[in-house]
Structure formats: C-alpha cells, structure tokens
Design a protein around this motif. Structure first.
Motif, PDB file in Angstrom:
ATOM      1  N   ALA A  33     -31.813 -15.018 -20.897  1.00 37.14           N
ATOM      2  CA  ALA A  33     -30.831 -16.097 -20.733  1.00 37.14           C
ATOM      3  C   ALA A  33     -29.417 -15.584 -21.008  1.00 37.14           C
ATOM      4  O   ALA A  33     -28.464 -15.969 -20.325  1.00 37.14           O
ATOM      5  N   ALA A  34     -29.275 -14.702 -21.986  1.00 38.25           N
ATOM      6  CA  ALA A  34     -27.961 -14.129 -22.286  1.00 38.25           C
ATOM      7  C   ALA A  34     -27.467 -13.287 -21.117  1.00 38.25           C
ATOM      8  O   ALA A  34     -26.289 -13.368 -20.739  1.00 38.25           O
ATOM      9  N   ARG A  35     -28.357 -12.487 -20.515  1.00 41.83           N
ATOM     10  CA  ARG A  35     -27.974 -11.690 -19.338  1.00 41.83           C
ATOM     11  C   ARG A  35     -27.556 -12.594 -18.190  1.00 41.83           C
ATOM     12  O   ARG A  35     -26.655 -12.266 -17.422  1.00 41.83           O
ATOM     13  N   LEU A  36     -28.213 -13.730 -18.075  1.00 43.10           N
ATOM     14  CA  LEU A  36     -27.912 -14.696 -17.019  1.00 43.10           C
ATOM     15  C   LEU A  36     -26.613 -15.450 -17.309  1.00 43.10           C
ATOM     16  O   LEU A  36     -25.997 -15.997 -16.402  1.00 43.10           O
ATOM     17  N   GLY A  37     -26.217 -15.486 -18.566  1.00 44.88           N
ATOM     18  CA  GLY A  37     -25.020 -16.230 -18.946  1.00 44.88           C
ATOM     19  C   GLY A  37     -25.302 -17.686 -19.262  1.00 44.88           C
ATOM     20  O   GLY A  37     -24.387 -18.511 -19.275  1.00 44.88           O
ATOM     21  N   ALA A  38     -26.570 -18.006 -19.543  1.00 48.34           N
ATOM     22  CA  ALA A  38     -26.929 -19.380 -19.911  1.00 48.34           C
ATOM     23  C   ALA A  38     -26.463 -19.645 -21.337  1.00 48.34           C
ATOM     24  O   ALA A  38     -26.696 -18.830 -22.229  1.00 48.34           O
ATOM     25  N   PRO A  39     -25.825 -20.767 -21.571  1.00 48.64           N
ATOM     26  CA  PRO A  39     -25.354 -21.057 -22.927  1.00 48.64           C
ATOM     27  C   PRO A  39     -26.507 -21.401 -23.862  1.00 48.64           C
ATOM     28  O   PRO A  39     -27.523 -21.944 -23.422  1.00 48.64           O
ATOM     29  N   PRO A  40     -26.376 -21.109 -25.136  1.00 49.88           N
ATOM     30  CA  PRO A  40     -27.437 -21.429 -26.102  1.00 49.88           C
ATOM     31  C   PRO A  40     -27.825 -22.911 -26.089  1.00 49.88           C
ATOM     32  O   PRO A  40     -28.974 -23.248 -26.326  1.00 49.88           O
ATOM     33  N   ARG A  41     -26.886 -23.798 -25.783  1.00 52.07           N
ATOM     34  CA  ARG A  41     -27.193 -25.233 -25.762  1.00 52.07           C
ATOM     35  C   ARG A  41     -28.176 -25.602 -24.638  1.00 52.07           C
ATOM     36  O   ARG A  41     -28.756 -26.673 -24.655  1.00 52.07           O
ATOM     37  N   ALA A  42     -28.404 -24.690 -23.688  1.00 48.56           N
ATOM     38  CA  ALA A  42     -29.348 -24.946 -22.597  1.00 48.56           C
ATOM     39  C   ALA A  42     -30.798 -24.751 -23.045  1.00 48.56           C
ATOM     40  O   ALA A  42     -31.724 -25.088 -22.313  1.00 48.56           O
ATOM     41  N   PHE A  43     -30.996 -24.195 -24.267  1.00 52.76           N
ATOM     42  CA  PHE A  43     -32.345 -23.982 -24.785  1.00 52.76           C
ATOM     43  C   PHE A  43     -32.857 -25.277 -25.399  1.00 52.76           C
ATOM     44  O   PHE A  43     -32.181 -25.905 -26.206  1.00 52.76           O
ATOM     45  N   GLU A  44     -34.065 -25.662 -24.987  1.00 51.24           N
ATOM     46  CA  GLU A  44     -34.685 -26.884 -25.515  1.00 51.24           C
ATOM     47  C   GLU A  44     -36.129 -26.602 -25.896  1.00 51.24           C
ATOM     48  O   GLU A  44     -36.993 -26.464 -25.029  1.00 51.24           O
ATOM     49  N   ARG A  45     -36.398 -26.493 -27.175  1.00 55.08           N
ATOM     50  CA  ARG A  45     -37.722 -26.278 -27.766  1.00 55.08           C
ATOM     51  C   ARG A  45     -38.405 -24.991 -27.331  1.00 55.08           C
ATOM     52  O   ARG A  45     -38.695 -24.144 -28.153  1.00 55.08           O
ATOM     53  N   ASP A  46     -38.723 -24.841 -26.046  1.00 56.98           N
ATOM     54  CA  ASP A  46     -39.483 -23.676 -25.580  1.00 56.98           C
ATOM     55  C   ASP A  46     -39.019 -23.147 -24.227  1.00 56.98           C
ATOM     56  O   ASP A  46     -39.666 -22.306 -23.627  1.00 56.98           O
ATOM     57  N   HIS A  47     -37.903 -23.675 -23.725  1.00 60.64           N
ATOM     58  CA  HIS A  47     -37.424 -23.281 -22.402  1.00 60.64           C
ATOM     59  C   HIS A  47     -35.910 -23.475 -22.306  1.00 60.64           C
ATOM     60  O   HIS A  47     -35.307 -24.143 -23.136  1.00 60.64           O
ATOM     61  N   TYR A  48     -35.341 -22.877 -21.286  1.00 59.94           N
ATOM     62  CA  TYR A  48     -33.949 -23.127 -20.930  1.00 59.94           C
ATOM     63  C   TYR A  48     -33.933 -24.041 -19.719  1.00 59.94           C
ATOM     64  O   TYR A  48     -34.715 -23.860 -18.782  1.00 59.94           O
ATOM     65  N   ASP A  49     -33.042 -25.010 -19.732  1.00 66.12           N
ATOM     66  CA  ASP A  49     -32.786 -25.846 -18.573  1.00 66.12           C
ATOM     67  C   ASP A  49     -31.668 -25.177 -17.781  1.00 66.12           C
ATOM     68  O   ASP A  49     -30.585 -24.918 -18.321  1.00 66.12           O
ATOM     69  N   LEU A  50     -31.947 -24.884 -16.510  1.00 66.47           N
ATOM     70  CA  LEU A  50     -30.948 -24.250 -15.654  1.00 66.47           C
ATOM     71  C   LEU A  50     -30.664 -25.134 -14.457  1.00 66.47           C
ATOM     72  O   LEU A  50     -31.597 -25.590 -13.784  1.00 66.47           O
ATOM     73  N   PRO A  51     -29.383 -25.371 -14.142  1.00 64.86           N
ATOM     74  CA  PRO A  51     -29.069 -26.159 -12.950  1.00 64.86           C
ATOM     75  C   PRO A  51     -29.456 -25.382 -11.684  1.00 64.86           C
ATOM     76  O   PRO A  51     -29.527 -24.142 -11.690  1.00 64.86           O
ATOM     77  N   ALA A  52     -29.692 -26.111 -10.609  1.00 69.19           N
ATOM     78  CA  ALA A  52     -30.095 -25.498  -9.342  1.00 69.19           C
ATOM     79  C   ALA A  52     -29.125 -24.397  -8.913  1.00 69.19           C
ATOM     80  O   ALA A  52     -29.541 -23.405  -8.310  1.00 69.19           O
ATOM     81  N   SER A  53     -27.866 -24.534  -9.255  1.00 62.21           N
ATOM     82  CA  SER A  53     -26.859 -23.537  -8.861  1.00 62.21           C
ATOM     83  C   SER A  53     -27.087 -22.170  -9.522  1.00 62.21           C
ATOM     84  O   SER A  53     -26.563 -21.163  -9.060  1.00 62.21           O
ATOM     85  N   ARG A  54     -27.900 -22.102 -10.569  1.00 60.52           N
ATOM     86  CA  ARG A  54     -28.183 -20.835 -11.258  1.00 60.52           C
ATOM     87  C   ARG A  54     -29.539 -20.236 -10.875  1.00 60.52           C
ATOM     88  O   ARG A  54     -29.897 -19.146 -11.311  1.00 60.52           O
ATOM     89  N   TYR A  55     -30.317 -20.967 -10.076  1.00 62.21           N
ATOM     90  CA  TYR A  55     -31.681 -20.564  -9.717  1.00 62.21           C
ATOM     91  C   TYR A  55     -31.705 -19.183  -9.034  1.00 62.21           C
ATOM     92  O   TYR A  55     -32.441 -18.290  -9.461  1.00 62.21           O
ATOM     93  N   ALA A  56     -30.928 -19.016  -7.982  1.00 63.01           N
ATOM     94  CA  ALA A  56     -30.945 -17.760  -7.216  1.00 63.01           C
ATOM     95  C   ALA A  56     -30.551 -16.574  -8.092  1.00 63.01           C
ATOM     96  O   ALA A  56     -31.132 -15.488  -7.977  1.00 63.01           O
ATOM     97  N   GLU A  57     -29.585 -16.757  -8.968  1.00 65.97           N
ATOM     98  CA  GLU A  57     -29.158 -15.671  -9.860  1.00 65.97           C
ATOM     99  C   GLU A  57     -30.275 -15.293 -10.830  1.00 65.97           C
ATOM    100  O   GLU A  57     -30.504 -14.119 -11.098  1.00 65.97           O
ATOM    101  N   ALA A  58     -30.988 -16.295 -11.349  1.00 64.04           N
ATOM    102  CA  ALA A  58     -32.107 -16.015 -12.254  1.00 64.04           C
ATOM    103  C   ALA A  58     -33.177 -15.190 -11.538  1.00 64.04           C
ATOM    104  O   ALA A  58     -33.708 -14.221 -12.095  1.00 64.04           O
ATOM    105  N   VAL A  59     -33.472 -15.549 -10.314  1.00 58.89           N
ATOM    106  CA  VAL A  59     -34.470 -14.812  -9.528  1.00 58.89           C
ATOM    107  C   VAL A  59     -33.962 -13.400  -9.237  1.00 58.89           C
ATOM    108  O   VAL A  59     -34.703 -12.420  -9.352  1.00 58.89           O
ATOM    109  N   ARG A  60     -32.697 -13.283  -8.906  1.00 55.45           N
ATOM    110  CA  ARG A  60     -32.117 -11.958  -8.633  1.00 55.45           C
ATOM    111  C   ARG A  60     -32.219 -11.050  -9.861  1.00 55.45           C
ATOM    112  O   ARG A  60     -32.466  -9.849  -9.746  1.00 55.45           O
ATOM    113  N   LEU A  61     -32.086 -11.635 -11.049  1.00 56.94           N
ATOM    114  CA  LEU A  61     -32.187 -10.849 -12.279  1.00 56.94           C
ATOM    115  C   LEU A  61     -33.629 -10.549 -12.685  1.00 56.94           C
ATOM    116  O   LEU A  61     -33.859  -9.826 -13.649  1.00 56.94           O
TER     117      LEU A  61
END
Length: 88
Positions: A33-61
């Motif tokens: 998540a840090a490599r992706l640039g997801a903020p710590p506040r996006a972490f919820e219990r056991d996962h990160y919530d990512l908006p659709a606009s970040r999906y392709a970048e997550a897959v690319r990484l």
C-alpha cells in the motif's frame, strides 16, 4: 507473497471501491500500500479500500485480480480476516 485486489464494485461516497488484501501478512499489505501511495487511513481492519481510479495502478504494481468471494476466502484461510462484528 501475493497481494490481491477485487473489482471496484463496492459503492461509497459517490465512487466505486476495491479491497486490497494479503494472504501472508499485514506487513506485506502495508508495504504494498505504501508503494502504491495509499494513505494509512484507507486501511480498515484487514484490507485497504482503494477507489476505482487506483485499481489499474495496483495491478500494474503486482496485485492479483480475483473476485470478492475468493478474496475473502483467501483472507480467512490465512487467518488474517478481522470481522467488523464478532460472529456467533
């Protein structure tokens, strides 16, 4: 040590969201998540919530695309599932 992402189908705050999880460790998940640039506040219990606009970048990484049910199955099997409310 893969990280998984489900399709952005979860509505909230006027957007669609994906869940990003690890079936190895939270440390691995936080590092990805840090490599992706997801903020710590996006972490919820056991996962990160990512908006659709970040999906392709997550897959690319390197996040592996899987369905939502499979994502929960892998998280549970790894012992990393943290339910919002305790079950019976």
């Amino acid at each position: 040590m893969p990280v998984y992402i489900d399709p952005p189908t979860w509505p909230g705050h006027g957007r669609l969201w994906s869940h990003l999880v690890s079936d190895t460790s939270y440390a691995e998940l936080h590092a990805f998540a840090a490599r992706l640039g997801a903020p710590p506040r996006a972490f919820e219990r056991d996962h990160y919530d990512l908006p659709a606009s970040r999906y392709a970048e997550a897959v690319r990484l390197g996040a592996i695309e899987i369905g939502s049910k499979e994502l929960v199955r892998r998280l549970t099997a790894a012992g990393l599932r943290r339910r919002k409310y305790p079950g019976p």
